[in-house]
Design a protein around this motif. Structure first.
Motif, PDB file in Angstrom:
ATOM      1  N   ARG A 116     -11.634  -2.990  -0.253  1.00 37.29           N
ATOM      2  CA  ARG A 116     -12.299  -1.994   0.596  1.00 37.29           C
ATOM      3  C   ARG A 116     -13.941  -1.947   0.570  1.00 37.29           C
TER       4      ARG A 116
ATOM      5  N   SER B  81       0.889  -1.499  -0.127  1.00 34.27           N
ATOM      6  CA  SER B  81      -0.054   0.167   0.035  1.00 34.27           C
ATOM      7  C   SER B  81       1.009   1.347  -0.056  1.00 34.27           C
TER       8      SER B  81
ATOM      9  N   ALA C 134     -10.180  -3.519   5.102  1.00 33.54           N
ATOM     10  CA  ALA C 134     -10.023  -4.265   3.535  1.00 33.54           C
ATOM     11  C   ALA C 134      -8.724  -5.579   3.950  1.00 33.54           C
ATOM     12  N   SER C 135      -7.721  -4.701   4.460  1.00 31.63           N
ATOM     13  CA  SER C 135      -6.475  -5.899   4.557  1.00 31.63           C
ATOM     14  C   SER C 135      -7.040  -7.012   5.528  1.00 31.63           C
TER      15      SER C 135
ATOM     16  N   ASP D  53      -0.419  -8.293   5.028  1.00 33.17           N
ATOM     17  CA  ASP D  53      -0.691  -8.730   3.492  1.00 33.17           C
ATOM     18  C   ASP D  53       0.424  -9.518   3.062  1.00 33.17           C
TER      19      ASP D  53
ATOM     20  N   GLY E  89      -7.979  -3.438  -4.977  1.00 30.65           N
ATOM     21  CA  GLY E  89      -7.979  -3.074  -3.494  1.00 30.65           C
ATOM     22  C   GLY E  89      -9.335  -2.395  -3.412  1.00 30.65           C
ATOM     23  N   ALA E  90     -10.061  -1.759  -4.175  1.00 29.40           N
ATOM     24  CA  ALA E  90     -11.102  -1.067  -4.210  1.00 29.40           C
ATOM     25  C   ALA E  90     -12.235  -2.118  -3.902  1.00 29.40           C
TER      26      ALA E  90
ATOM     27  N   ARG F  98     -11.746 -14.173  -0.845  1.00 25.89           N
ATOM     28  CA  ARG F  98     -10.992 -13.952  -2.200  1.00 25.89           C
ATOM     29  C   ARG F  98     -11.342 -14.793  -3.449  1.00 25.89           C
TER      30      ARG F  98
ATOM     31  N   ARG G  54       0.252  -3.053   8.157  1.00 27.35           N
ATOM     32  CA  ARG G  54      -0.487  -3.667   6.799  1.00 27.35           C
ATOM     33  C   ARG G  54       0.395  -4.644   5.797  1.00 27.35           C
TER      34      ARG G  54
ATOM     35  N   ALA H 139      -9.149  -9.278   3.605  1.00 28.77           N
ATOM     36  CA  ALA H 139      -8.710 -10.017   2.610  1.00 28.77           C
ATOM     37  C   ALA H 139      -7.881 -11.282   2.633  1.00 28.77           C
TER      38      ALA H 139
ATOM     39  N   ARG I  84     -11.608   5.182   1.169  1.00 33.33           N
ATOM     40  CA  ARG I  84     -10.329   5.754   0.930  1.00 33.33           C
ATOM     41  C   ARG I  84      -9.556   5.748   2.338  1.00 33.33           C
TER      42      ARG I  84
ATOM     43  N   LYS J  96       1.038   2.427  -6.800  1.00 28.65           N
ATOM     44  CA  LYS J  96       0.550   1.454  -8.099  1.00 28.65           C
ATOM     45  C   LYS J  96      -0.656   1.928  -8.764  1.00 28.65           C
TER      46      LYS J  96
ATOM     47  N   GLY K  19      -9.004   0.878   4.927  1.00 28.83           N
ATOM     48  CA  GLY K  19      -7.718   0.214   4.059  1.00 28.83           C
ATOM     49  C   GLY K  19      -7.492  -0.879   5.166  1.00 28.83           C
TER      50      GLY K  19
ATOM     51  N   ARG L 261      -2.485  -6.820  -5.195  1.00 30.26           N
ATOM     52  CA  ARG L 261      -1.514  -7.465  -4.486  1.00 30.26           C
ATOM     53  C   ARG L 261      -0.921  -9.087  -4.979  1.00 30.26           C
ATOM     54  N   ASP L 262      -2.279  -9.632  -5.874  1.00 30.92           N
ATOM     55  CA  ASP L 262      -2.058 -10.831  -6.309  1.00 30.92           C
ATOM     56  C   ASP L 262      -2.503 -10.832  -7.986  1.00 30.92           C
ATOM     57  N   MET L 263      -2.435  -9.626  -8.574  1.00 33.57           N
ATOM     58  CA  MET L 263      -2.874  -9.733  -9.958  1.00 33.57           C
ATOM     59  C   MET L 263      -1.951 -10.563 -10.905  1.00 33.57           C
TER      60      MET L 263
HETATM   61  O1   DC Z   1      -4.418  -1.386  -2.865  1.00 36.43           O
HETATM   62  P1   DC Z   1      -5.201  -0.931  -1.466  1.00 36.43           P
HETATM   63  O2   DC Z   1      -4.424  -0.128  -0.351  1.00 36.43           O
HETATM   64  O3   DC Z   1      -6.716  -0.155  -1.908  1.00 36.43           O
HETATM   65  O4   DC Z   1      -5.843  -2.503  -0.993  1.00 36.43           O
HETATM   66  C1   DC Z   1      -6.640  -2.462   0.310  1.00 36.43           C
HETATM   67  C2   DC Z   1      -6.363  -3.827   0.888  1.00 36.43           C
HETATM   68  O5   DC Z   1      -7.029  -4.926   0.264  1.00 36.43           O
HETATM   69  C3   DC Z   1      -4.716  -4.396   1.018  1.00 36.43           C
HETATM   70  O6   DC Z   1      -4.251  -3.907   2.343  1.00 36.43           O
HETATM   71  C4   DC Z   1      -4.916  -5.688   0.931  1.00 36.43           C
HETATM   72  C5   DC Z   1      -6.120  -6.085  -0.005  1.00 36.43           C
HETATM   73  N1   DC Z   1      -5.919  -6.280  -1.279  1.00 36.43           N
HETATM   74  C6   DC Z   1      -5.498  -7.592  -1.395  1.00 36.43           C
HETATM   75  O7   DC Z   1      -5.619  -8.600  -0.363  1.00 36.43           O
HETATM   76  N2   DC Z   1      -5.427  -8.249  -2.788  1.00 36.43           N
HETATM   77  C7   DC Z   1      -5.747  -7.448  -3.843  1.00 36.43           C
HETATM   78  N3   DC Z   1      -5.560  -7.607  -5.079  1.00 36.43           N
HETATM   79  C8   DC Z   1      -5.900  -5.915  -3.461  1.00 36.43           C
HETATM   80  C9   DC Z   1      -6.033  -5.371  -2.315  1.00 36.43           C
END
Ligand code: DC
Length: 222
Positions: free
Chosen positions: A38, A11, A93-94, A178, A34-35, A103, A174, A97, A85, A15, A90, A124-126
Motif C-alpha cells: 500500500r 483481502s 497496492a494490488s 491477486d 500488505g501495508a 516484489r 482484487r 504488487a 487504508r 488476517k 488497496g 498473500r505470500d508469507m
Molecule cells: O492485505 P492488504 O489488503 O493490505 O494488501 C493490499 C494488496 O497488496 C493486496 O491486494 C495484494 C498486495 N499484497 C501482496 O501482493 N502480497 C502480500 N504479501 C501482501 C499484500
C-alpha cells in the motif's frame, strides 16, 4: 532460527486482525506486509510512477523510509495511516504488487522483520515465498459477500459512505488480480491450516490458531 507464523488470505478475510491479536498474545513482532505494498502504491501515485516503469517502482520501494509506531504508519516522516487504508490505496497496492521487480525489492525487507522472540506475518505470500520454512502457516478465507459486509460495517462505523454491492464487486476484482498474477499469486501454501471464517467470530478464529500454536510450541504456554 526465529519462529515465524504466517497468515495468508484474500483481502477482508480478517488476517490483519488475527495477526495483530496473535502477536500481542505471544509478545511477538508483527509484519503487515500488505501495508508495504500500500505504501509503494501511495508513494508511486504521488510522484506519478505507473506500472509501465517497474524499475522505478522497485527504486521507490528501496528508498522509502517507513516506520510503524504506536499503531500508526509513517512514510518519509508523514503519518499516512488513514491514506493507505482507503479502497483506492488497496487497489493501487494490488496493481503494483503484480510487478516482479517490486516484489523482489521488498523480499529482504520483509525477511528482516523476523526477530526474536518471533514474528507473525500476514499477507498473500508469507507462507509460500517470504517465509517458506515457517512451522505454522495459516490460510484464512471467507466468502466475498462476508468480506464485503465486514468492510461495509467498518466504513459505516467510521461514518463513511459505502455501497455493499460495489464493495462485493471490488473484492472480487482484487481477488482475481491477486490470484491470477504470475509471481507469488494468492494461494494456500503447502502444509497450511485452512480456516474458513465466514461464520466465525474473531475469538473463535483466534482460538483455532492458538490451538495449533500450543501443539507446535508447548513451551510458550508454561
Ligand atoms: O492485505 P492488504 O489488503 O493490505 O494488501 C493490499 C494488496 O497488496 C493486496 O491486494 C495484494 C498486495 N499484497 C501482496 O501482493 N502480497 C502480500 N504479501 C501482501 C499484500
Amino acid at each position: 532460527m526465529i519462529r515465524v507464523i504466517t497468515i495468508d488470505g484474500p483481502s477482508g478475510s480478517g488476517k490483519g486482525t488475527i495477526a495483530a491479536h496473535l502477536a500481542e498474545r505471544l509478545g511477538w513482532h508483527c509484519l503487515d506486509s500488505g501495508a508495504l505494498y500500500r505504501l509503494v502504491g501511495l508513494a508511486a501515485g504521488r510522484v506519478g510512477v505507473g506500472l509501465e516503469q517497474p524499475a522505478k517502482l522497485a527504486e521507490i520501494a528501496r528508498n522509502m523510509r517507513v516506520e510503524f509506531r504506536d499503531g500508526q504508519v509513517y512514510l518519509d516522516g508523514e503519518d499516512v495511516s488513514l491514506d493507505i487504508r482507503s479502497e483506492t490505496a488497496g487497489n493501487a497496492a494490488s496493481r503494483v504488487a503484480a510487478v516482479p521487480a517490486l516484489r523482489a525489492a521488498l523480499l529482504d525487507w520483509q525477511r528482516a522483520y523476523a526477530r526474536a522472540p518471533g514474528l507473525v506475518a500476514d499477507g498473500r505470500d508469507m507462507g509460500s515465498v517470504v517465509f517458506p520454512d515457517a512451522r505454522i502457516k495459516i490460510f484464512l478465507t471467507a466468502t466475498p459477500e462476508e468480506r464485503a459486509r465486514r468492510r461495509y460495517n467498518q466504513l459505516k462505523e467510521k461514518g463513511l459512505d459505502a455501497s455493499l454491492a460495489a464493495l462485493v464487486e471490488e473484492i472480487r476484482e482484487r481477488d482475481d488480480r491477486d490470484r491470477n498474477r504470475s509471481m507469488a499469486p494468492l494461494k494456500a501454501p503447502e502444509g497450511a491450516m485452512e480456516v474458513e471464517s465466514t461464520a466465525l467470530s474473531i475469538d473463535e478464529v483466534l482460538e483455532q490458531v492458538l490451538e495449533r500454536v500450543r501443539t507446535a510450541y508447548p513451551d510458550l504456554f508454561h
